[in-house]
Scaffold this motif. Structure first.
Motif: not given
Length: 471
Positions: A126-128, A135-139, A159-162, A212-216
């Motif tokens: 969680l960036p300041d 952004v969510v990811a699996g490995t 880029r500022g994303y969590a 979040p305004a968008r979830t990728i």
């Protein structure tokens, strides 16, 4: 969330003695325990943050969330992402914030990170300075939750994303032992990413006082498969996704159980030379391995083809080799139970039912950008993304897809260092695709139509590492 007890615990293990290179690519060593950061203003309230559903979590205040700082602080594991990115990839820095490590309830124990010996581990960053997105990811492969840290996490954090990632609920080359039925271990990957996405959206809203305004969703290889599956099955959770060399599971084929056995059967004849070599080469081409990719075949035979076929076949068709676990490494065609002779089409209907549980349909419900390299010889493009793109269009969802074939791209970007004149890195193309998706889902512009992205004739290694225009 259902737990997944181990399957087939009494079977005899017959796994390969991997080379050091292969071990680094396919496994991850435990990270050191994460120290607690010093509280200060920019991390105020971190002790109150809760990841919904987590059985355990630990929140730390970090001056640097990217690998420029997390390697030294013990908040990542470099072995987890070894071999996935080019050696000269720049590392961004200057991203302070909060990192939460933890795990969801589970009964399997293959992930040893932090000394927890507990699967379904996750990381949330969680960036300041937050841009409003998640952004969510699996490995990829069977790696752990830090596998995307160099390729994805560093860049999106800058880029500022969590950012949030999961180990998918089981790890390592014996991942197939997890679950009760064939296909359970892979099916868990999908439920774990759904679980993490819901939890991460909640903790983001708690941290920043708005959702979040968008979830990728994005990911590489098996992580790309997860993006496809999520957009087909849970589009309500996402605004879009970027699929980077995603694995195709299709009940009637093609899938990796249809083309990898042919590679194992024909490659030794090709490599030996002699009168059968030309026909073996032609057979490999017919199986989907593209002409011009021959320079990559020795490495993939030694490191990827054999192991990948055996462990995924064990997950979906454990009865093929009887009591032997994960087959016989590098066996010659004609050896009983040899994966070089595996014939998916001839196997019992139960095998297709197992694949059907994890299969893709093409019925995506949110915008998706798919990338695959034309020289991918782990998941050949003609057997994977070309097919998936047709599936999406056949399902009537073509307006939601953009598909870019990246000329001279391959499955693993580290191979670009070995063949800089023949390969190009996929990483900058992923960045371009991600930016194109941002414009698409925010209404600021449609991405270019599907096409093959050519390798610029005058490109240097440095320009290819930093630029990949899709138009």
């Amino acid at each position: 969330m259902p737990t997944t007890p181990h399957r087939r615990p009494t079977r005899r293990a017959v796994l390969p003695a991997l080379s050091l290179t292969a071990a680094c690519l396919l496994l991850a060593t435990p990270a050191t325990a994460a120290p607690t950061g010093t509280p200060d203003g920019h991390c105020a309230g971190r002790s109150q943050l809760r990841v919904p559903g987590a059985a355990y979590q630990k929140a730390d205040c970090l001056e640097e969330l990217t690998t420029a700082g997390t390697v030294a602080s013990g908040h990542t594991d470099p072995a987890d992402y070894a071999g996935l990115t080019p050696k000269d990839l720049a590392t961004p820095s200057g991203v302070p914030g909060i990192q939460i490590d933890g795990y969801f309830p589970d009964t399997s124990t293959t992930n040893t990170d932090h000394g927890w010996h507990h699967d379904s581990q996750f990381v949330v960053r969680l960036p300041d300075h937050w841009n409003g997105g998640l952004v969510v990811a699996g490995t990829p492969g069977n790696r752990e939750q830090y596998a995307n840290d160099k390729a994805i996490s560093d860049w999106v954090l800058a880029r500022g994303y969590a950012y949030a990632a999961t180990d998918k609920g089981n790890t390592g080359t014996a991942f197939y032992r997890d679950g009760r039925r064939p296909g359970d271990a892979i099916a868990e990957w999908n439920t774990r990413l759904t679980q993490l996405t819901r939890a991460a959206r909640a903790v983001v809203a708690e941290r920043y006082h708005r959702p979040p305004a968008r979830t990728i969703a994005t990911g590489l290889s098996n992580g790309g498969y997860l993006v496809r599956w999520q957009l087909e099955n849970h589009p309500e959770l996402y605004d879009g996704g970027v699929d980077w060399e995603g694995t195709l599971w299709r009940t009637e084929g093609p899938n990796l159980l249809t083309f990898l056995p042919q590679a194992l059967r024909h490659y030794p004849v090709y490599a030996a030379g002699g009168p059968g070599a030309a026909e073996a080469q032609a057979a490999l081409h017919r199986a989907g391995f593209p002409a011009g990719s021959e320079f990559l075949w020795p490495y993939h035979y030694q490191v990827y083809w054999d192991l990948t076929q055996r462990i995924y076949r064990e997950e979906l068709d454990p009865g093929y080799d009887g009591a032997t676990e994960a087959g016989t490494p590098f066996c010659a065609s004609g050896t009983p139970g040899c994966d070089a002779d595996y014939d998916y089409a001839a196997r019992p209907a139960a095998v297709r039912r197992a694949v059907d549980r994890i299969a893709l349909t093409g019925r995506i419900g949110k915008p998706l950008i798919t990338l695959q390299g034309t020289l991918d010889v782990l998941l050949p493009i003609s057997q994977d993304s070309d097919v998936y793109a047709r599936m999406v269009h056949a399902a009537g969802r073509g307006a939601l897809l953009r598909y870019y074939r990246i000329e001279d791209g391959t499955h693993t970007d580290s191979l670009v260092d070995a063949f800089p004149d023949r390969l190009r890195p996929m990483l900058p193309c992923h960045h371009s695709a991600f930016e194109a998706l941002e414009g698409w889902i925010t209404g600021s512009g449609l991405p270019p139509a599907d096409h093959t992205v050519p390798r610029p004739p005058d490109a240097t290694a440095s320009t290819l590492l930093t630029s990949c225009p899709l138009s």
